[in-house]
Design a protein around this motif. Structure first.
Motif, PDB file in Angstrom:
ATOM      1  N   SER A 116      -4.527  -6.350  -1.393  1.00 35.46           N
ATOM      2  CA  SER A 116      -5.068  -5.921  -0.104  1.00 35.46           C
ATOM      3  C   SER A 116      -6.247  -5.008  -0.361  1.00 35.46           C
ATOM      4  CB  SER A 116      -3.992  -5.210   0.737  1.00 35.46           C
ATOM      5  OG  SER A 116      -3.502  -4.067   0.056  1.00 35.46           O
ATOM      6  N   GLU A 122       0.266   5.919  -0.434  1.00 36.93           N
ATOM      7  CA  GLU A 122      -0.697   7.006  -0.580  1.00 36.93           C
ATOM      8  C   GLU A 122      -0.028   8.229  -1.177  1.00 36.93           C
ATOM      9  OE1 GLU A 122      -1.021   9.202   3.651  1.00 36.93           O
ATOM     10  OE2 GLU A 122      -1.207   7.004   3.785  1.00 36.93           O
ATOM     11  N   ALA A 143      -5.205  -1.114   5.796  1.00 32.94           N
ATOM     12  CA  ALA A 143      -5.381  -2.087   4.720  1.00 32.94           C
ATOM     13  C   ALA A 143      -5.261  -3.498   5.292  1.00 32.94           C
ATOM     14  CB  ALA A 143      -4.328  -1.870   3.641  1.00 32.94           C
ATOM     15  N   GLN A 159      -5.297   6.657  -2.300  1.00 35.64           N
ATOM     16  CA  GLN A 159      -4.732   5.477  -1.629  1.00 35.64           C
ATOM     17  C   GLN A 159      -4.710   4.318  -2.612  1.00 35.64           C
ATOM     18  OE1 GLN A 159      -3.764   4.958   1.787  1.00 35.64           O
ATOM     19  NE2 GLN A 159      -3.164   2.882   1.211  1.00 35.64           N
ATOM     20  N   CYS A 217      -3.999   0.138  -2.856  1.00 35.03           N
ATOM     21  CA  CYS A 217      -3.832  -1.126  -2.141  1.00 35.03           C
ATOM     22  C   CYS A 217      -3.668  -2.246  -3.168  1.00 35.03           C
ATOM     23  CB  CYS A 217      -5.046  -1.428  -1.265  1.00 35.03           C
ATOM     24  SG  CYS A 217      -5.272  -0.295   0.124  1.00 35.03           S
ATOM     25  N   GLU A 229       0.835  -1.197   0.000  1.00 38.72           N
ATOM     26  CA  GLU A 229       0.000   0.000   0.000  1.00 38.72           C
ATOM     27  C   GLU A 229       0.869   1.246   0.000  1.00 38.72           C
ATOM     28  OE1 GLU A 229      -1.808   1.430   3.672  1.00 38.72           O
ATOM     29  OE2 GLU A 229      -1.258  -0.498   4.598  1.00 38.72           O
ATOM     30  N   TRP A 249      -8.730  -1.693   1.702  1.00 36.56           N
ATOM     31  CA  TRP A 249      -8.927  -0.821   2.852  1.00 36.56           C
ATOM     32  C   TRP A 249     -10.200  -1.240   3.571  1.00 36.56           C
ATOM     33  CZ3 TRP A 249      -5.282   2.595   4.356  1.00 36.56           C
ATOM     34  CH2 TRP A 249      -5.599   3.431   5.423  1.00 36.56           C
TER      35      TRP A 249
END
Length: 223
Positions: free
Chosen positions: A177, A155, A184, A172, A174, A153, A179
């Motif tokens: 994965s 951002e 996450a 963001q 991921c 992850e 959120w």
């Protein structure tokens, strides 16, 4: 605290998800900061474990909920560790181990036991930044390739065009994965991108989100 909204689009590969995250920054941002706080997620499948062994020599078993590792009920776990001579050390909250081949035998029981394997990724030559630091887009490309099937992850701080306040606005990403609520969680094979609308835009955020033309998921507690 900000809310995150998933952009509901097919993202079949990590490269596609990374490209979409960057496109959101470009399309909706007045300005975009460098990628911030890239992190590898825990190892939760045997396939991820085999991949991790190519790049890491050791890791920590921990409880997924952050609790102490129970003293009872993990006979097969300890038997496998001692048979492989994998134990390096630890404390009541973690068991540090060498990533020996024998440890692959404890999946999928590991998930049933509520344990995950965390990697010392900031000490890996595959990783291009220190903890809680910004990195370059080029470094991010390298880290995403290196992550392979592992959770990842990152951002971006983004001043979203049309919103009056910029605090905690951004995008963001991921990989493997998703959120959930303020973090996450592992989701092998799933990639997702999210918009974060900040902490001071509550009066206008619904109208702004509608104006994007994006199909979005429900609000999630974010950064």
């Amino acid at each position: 605290m900000s809310f995150l909204y998933e952009v509901l689009e097919p993202l079949p590969t990590a490269d596609a998800a990374l490209a979409r995250a960057r496109a959101l920054c470009s399309e909706f941002g007045e300005w975009t900061g460098d990628p911030f706080d890239p992190q590898l997620g825990p190892v939760v499948t045997a396939d991820q474990f085999h991949y991790a062994r190519q790049h890491f020599t050791y890791g920590d078993f921990r409880r997924a909920d952050g609790a102490r590792i129970p003293e009872d009920g993990l006979h097969e776990f300890w038997t496998t560790i001692f048979r492989g001579r994998a134990l390096r050390g630890g404390d009541p909250w973690r068991v540090e181990v060498e990533l020996v081949p024998e440890l692959a035998e404890i999946w999928p029981l590991l998930v049933e036991w509520g344990l995950t394997l965390e990697l010392p990724y900031y000490r890996s030559p595959l990783y291009a930044t220190d903890a809680d630091q910004y990195c370059t887009e080029s470094d991010l490309d390298t880290m995403v390739r290196a992550a392979g099937p592992l959770g990842f992850e990152v951002e971006w701080d983004v001043a979203l065009r049309g919103l009056p306040y910029t605090k905690l606005c951004g995008v963001q990403l991921c990989l493997n994965s998703e959120w959930t609520s303020q973090s996450a969680d592992p989701a092998p094979g799933r990639h997702a991108v999210y918009l974060s609308v900040g902490t001071k835009n509550r009066d206008v955020q619904d109208a702004w989100l509608a104006s994007t033309g994006l199909t979005l998921g429900p609000a999630l507690l974010g950064w």
